[in-house]
Design an enzyme around this catalytic site. Structure first.
Site, PDB file in Angstrom:
ATOM      1  N   CYS A  86     -14.773 -61.911-105.596  1.00  0.00           N
ATOM      2  CA  CYS A  86     -14.517 -61.054-104.436  1.00  0.00           C
ATOM      3  C   CYS A  86     -13.095 -61.223-103.911  1.00  0.00           C
ATOM      4  CB  CYS A  86     -15.523 -61.353-103.331  1.00  0.00           C
ATOM      5  SG  CYS A  86     -15.620 -63.105-102.922  1.00  0.00           S
ATOM      6  N   GLY A 123     -22.273 -60.300-101.059  1.00  0.00           N
ATOM      7  CA  GLY A 123     -22.538 -59.215-101.993  1.00  0.00           C
ATOM      8  C   GLY A 123     -21.751 -57.979-101.627  1.00  0.00           C
ATOM      9  N   SER A 124     -22.273 -56.838-102.017  1.00  0.00           N
ATOM     10  CA  SER A 124     -21.543 -55.581-101.817  1.00  0.00           C
ATOM     11  C   SER A 124     -21.560 -55.154-100.359  1.00  0.00           C
ATOM     12  CB  SER A 124     -22.163 -54.477-102.674  1.00  0.00           C
ATOM     13  OG  SER A 124     -23.429 -54.080-102.153  1.00  0.00           O
ATOM     14  N   GLU A 131     -20.389 -61.761 -96.236  1.00  0.00           N
ATOM     15  CA  GLU A 131     -19.166 -61.841 -97.039  1.00  0.00           C
ATOM     16  C   GLU A 131     -19.287 -60.745 -98.079  1.00  0.00           C
ATOM     17  OE1 GLU A 131     -17.160 -62.291-100.243  1.00  0.00           O
ATOM     18  OE2 GLU A 131     -18.135 -64.228-100.467  1.00  0.00           O
ATOM     19  N   LEU A 132     -18.509 -59.667 -97.879  1.00  0.00           N
ATOM     20  CA  LEU A 132     -18.727 -58.430 -98.618  1.00  0.00           C
ATOM     21  C   LEU A 132     -17.589 -58.153 -99.598  1.00  0.00           C
ATOM     22  CD1 LEU A 132     -20.073 -56.432 -95.539  1.00  0.00           C
ATOM     23  CD2 LEU A 132     -21.355 -57.821 -97.185  1.00  0.00           C
ATOM     24  N   TRP A 167     -24.461 -63.134-108.060  1.00  0.00           N
ATOM     25  CA  TRP A 167     -24.517 -63.674-109.413  1.00  0.00           C
ATOM     26  C   TRP A 167     -23.202 -64.290-109.863  1.00  0.00           C
ATOM     27  CZ3 TRP A 167     -20.681 -61.365-112.004  1.00  0.00           C
ATOM     28  CH2 TRP A 167     -20.306 -60.077-111.625  1.00  0.00           C
ATOM     29  N   ASN A 168     -22.074 -63.923-109.254  1.00  0.00           N
ATOM     30  CA  ASN A 168     -20.794 -64.338-109.824  1.00  0.00           C
ATOM     31  C   ASN A 168     -20.458 -65.806-109.561  1.00  0.00           C
ATOM     32  OD1 ASN A 168     -20.482 -63.627-107.120  1.00  0.00           O
ATOM     33  ND2 ASN A 168     -18.360 -62.991-107.373  1.00  0.00           N
ATOM     34  N   GLU A 200     -17.737 -68.832 -93.572  1.00  0.00           N
ATOM     35  CA  GLU A 200     -18.423 -69.900 -94.286  1.00  0.00           C
ATOM     36  C   GLU A 200     -17.453 -71.055 -94.480  1.00  0.00           C
ATOM     37  OE1 GLU A 200     -21.863 -67.690 -96.854  1.00  0.00           O
ATOM     38  OE2 GLU A 200     -19.891 -67.876 -97.817  1.00  0.00           O
ATOM     39  N   ALA A 216     -29.498 -64.173-106.848  1.00  0.00           N
ATOM     40  CA  ALA A 216     -29.354 -62.902-107.557  1.00  0.00           C
ATOM     41  C   ALA A 216     -30.336 -62.825-108.717  1.00  0.00           C
ATOM     42  CB  ALA A 216     -27.928 -62.758-108.074  1.00  0.00           C
ATOM     43  N   GLU A 265     -12.581 -51.522-105.835  1.00  0.00           N
ATOM     44  CA  GLU A 265     -12.605 -52.871-106.377  1.00  0.00           C
ATOM     45  C   GLU A 265     -13.119 -52.808-107.814  1.00  0.00           C
ATOM     46  OE1 GLU A 265     -14.267 -57.266-104.997  1.00  0.00           O
ATOM     47  OE2 GLU A 265     -15.399 -55.468-104.452  1.00  0.00           O
TER      48      GLU A 265
END
Length: 555
Positions: free
Chosen positions: A355, A299-300, A321-322, A222-223, A534, A248, A457
């Site tokens: 992130c 995401g997480s 990508e966490l 979502w960010n 990416e 999301a 975080e």
């Protein structure tokens, strides 16, 4: 010649055995698609007809949302399967809210596994035709999509600000960067090359070619509801893959606008499909479905581990990508103005909900007090509010749980001796923003490694300042985390620059710079911050299989 859009076409002579075992006959011409069994085909069509007859899409989009757009037709309260805008098959919906006001923006379809299975089937059926295009033909579609995104950037930015809260200026910058990914991969797709290897014998030749991996499932956060989509979909399409996107749940509207523009760009039905709603059932279907050959997820770390575990059952490719816990180090010889500007920009961008934002700021003891004052002065000049309002530089947190975590981190730090230099509380805005999830940008002096903001975080507008004395000490503290996405440091010493850059255990390093992301540079982390990359030429490689061909010459 660009291929036209292809309508759903089902033959009695070729009956698929469900979405898990799709096939396309070798004799089928490229302008015909044979997929879906009869039940799935009629289900998609009947739901499309029902949506059209009921007008549910328009009634599920709020006046607050559509009245602010130049082109309200960008939006649908629906998912996208084989070129059809569809609600959930059981008509279930969920609410998307404006985090600045708490008001409902839209009621979106609560889709589940069945809709996901249909979307995967549509993507699989279109895959042979899409991959058969030349790279130049696929690039033409992507370039047109890129142009349409920029033409509608004002509306997309407004949608993004309404659903995720970031200031309009940040939203517009994200659109420029996200569109750049589409343009980059349109060009990079034309540079996919193989090899002719030096032979081991005169009776044979040895070739290497690259081919698209197949159907890609893209799961986005979502960010960054625009750029995280384009950096996954654009390389997939450029490589010749087809896509099922799950945006999301909190921010599906930006994704809908992008999909609508992809349709206007002429990208054929079934190349991009989109489902949204029940994340566990959608994700489970994506990882279990044998037709899906690649998962791209941002995401997480916790969810990434589940996806990786699930993907193992069918040995899918994964790009993850966490989480991050980025350090920003300010050495004693740093340009303090540059470092203070970078620290505030990085830590508080998107209200700290990135992130790669600076989560822990380490400052040399010789400049600690001065730097603390410089950072505090900058933070005090920020303006909190609705991202659509002029002059606002920081919007709300995305949700109440996100707000609660920031509050808890601040309370924990203060209880352990930290001093609040700025912020530290909710701002107390007037209605309707008193219902929003706002928190003041906060600077903490005297942070220590036993605090939660060191090991966790925060994902919020918190800038904790830690003190250090030696290079070895700060490298040890910076690396003391399970994450390894991004790190930053400021120094004028060339020898130190080389040494620290090599010693920090992170996939991306910003040296005297925090704005380091670009479509031409690889993005990704090490340790528990993920796998793969990416953007850049390395990002395109994630969507390609390498095939070796040994050609016997018979002599």
């Amino acid at each position: 010649m660009l291929i036209p859009k292809v309508a759903l076409w089902v033959s009695e002579g070729i009956l698929c055995q469900g979405a898990q075992h799709l096939s396309v006959a070798a004799s089928v011409p490229l302008n015909k698609l044979y997929y879906f069994d009869r039940a799935m085909s009629s289900a998609v069509q009947s739901h499309a007809n029902l949506n059209a007859a009921s007008g549910a899409e328009a009634s599920n989009l709020s006046e607050e949302l559509t009245s602010k757009l130049k082109d309200p037709s960008l939006l649908h309260a629906a998912g996208l399967i084989d070129g059809k805008w569809l609600g959930a098959w059981n008509s279930a919906t969920y609410e998307v809210k404006n985090p600045a006001t708490g008001k409902v923006l839209a009621k979106m379809p609560l889709m589940r596994a069945d809709e996901t299975r249909a979307a995967v089937a549509a993507a699989s059926a279109m895959f042979p035709q899409w991959k058969a295009l030349t790279a130049k033909e696929r690039a033409a579609y992507l370039r047109r999509w890129h142009d349409l995104i920029l033409q509608h950037s004002d509306d997309i930015a407004t949608i993004m600000t309404l659903e995720c809260g970031k200031p309009l200026g940040e939203a517009k910058a994200e659109i420029v960067g996200g569109a750049a990914s589409v343009e980059w991969f349109a060009e990079e797709g034309r540079r996919i090359t193989g090899d002719v290897l030096e032979t081991v014998g005169r009776d044979r030749r040895m070739l290497v070619i690259k081919q698209p991996v197949g159907v890609v499932a893209a799961i986005t956060p979502w960010n960054f509801p625009m750029s995280m989509i384009t950096r996954k979909i654009a390389p997939a399409l450029a490589a010749g893959c087809t896509v099922v996107l799950k945006p999301a749940e909190l921010t599906p509207l930006t994704a809908v606008a992008l999909a609508e523009l992809a349709d206007r760009a002429g990208i054929p039905d079934g190349v991009i499909n989109m489902v949204m709603g029940d994340a566990p059932s959608i994700g489970t279907e994506m990882v279990a479905n044998e037709v899906v050959r690649k998962i791209g997820f941002t995401g997480s770390t916790a969810v990434g581990k589940l996806l990786m575990q699930g993907a193992a059952s069918t040995v899918k490719r994964v790009s993850l990508e966490l989480g991050g816990n980025a350090p920003l180090i300010v050495f004693g010889d740093a340009d303090l103005e540059l470092a203070a500007k970078g620290a505030v920009m990085s830590a508080l961008r998107n209200a700290g909900q990135t992130c790669i934002c600076a989560n822990r700021v380490f400052v040399h003891s010789s400049i600690y007090d001065k730097f603390s004052e410089m950072v505090t002065d900058r933070v005090n000049k920020l303006k909190i509010g609705d991202g659509l309002e002029a002059g606002v530089t920081m919007g709300p947190l995305i949700s109440k749980p996100g707000l609660d975590k920031v509050i808890a981190h601040v309370a924990d730090a203060v209880s352990k001796g930290a001093q609040i230099m700025s912020g530290g509380k909710t701002p107390g805005l007037a209605a309707p923003y008193d219902a929003g999830t706002f928190f003041e940008p906060t600077v903490l002096k005297g942070a220590s490694i036993d605090m939660r903001c060191f090991s966790e975080e925060t994902f919020g507008p918190l800038l904790p300042l830690f003190k250090f004395d030696t290079d070895d000490e700060v490298v040890m503290m910076a690396n003391k985390t399970e994450y390894g996405l991004a790190a930053y440091f400021y120094t004028k010493d060339l020898a130190r620059a080389w040494r620290i850059a090599e010693e920090l255990e992170y996939g991306m390093i910003g040296l005297n710079e925090v704005a380091m992301t670009s479509e031409v540079a690889p993005f990704g982390g090490v340790k528990q911050s993920g796998l793969g990359r990416e953007q850049s030429k390395y990002g395109l490689a994630e969507f390609l299989d390498i095939k070796y061909i040994c050609m016997g010459l018979g002599s």
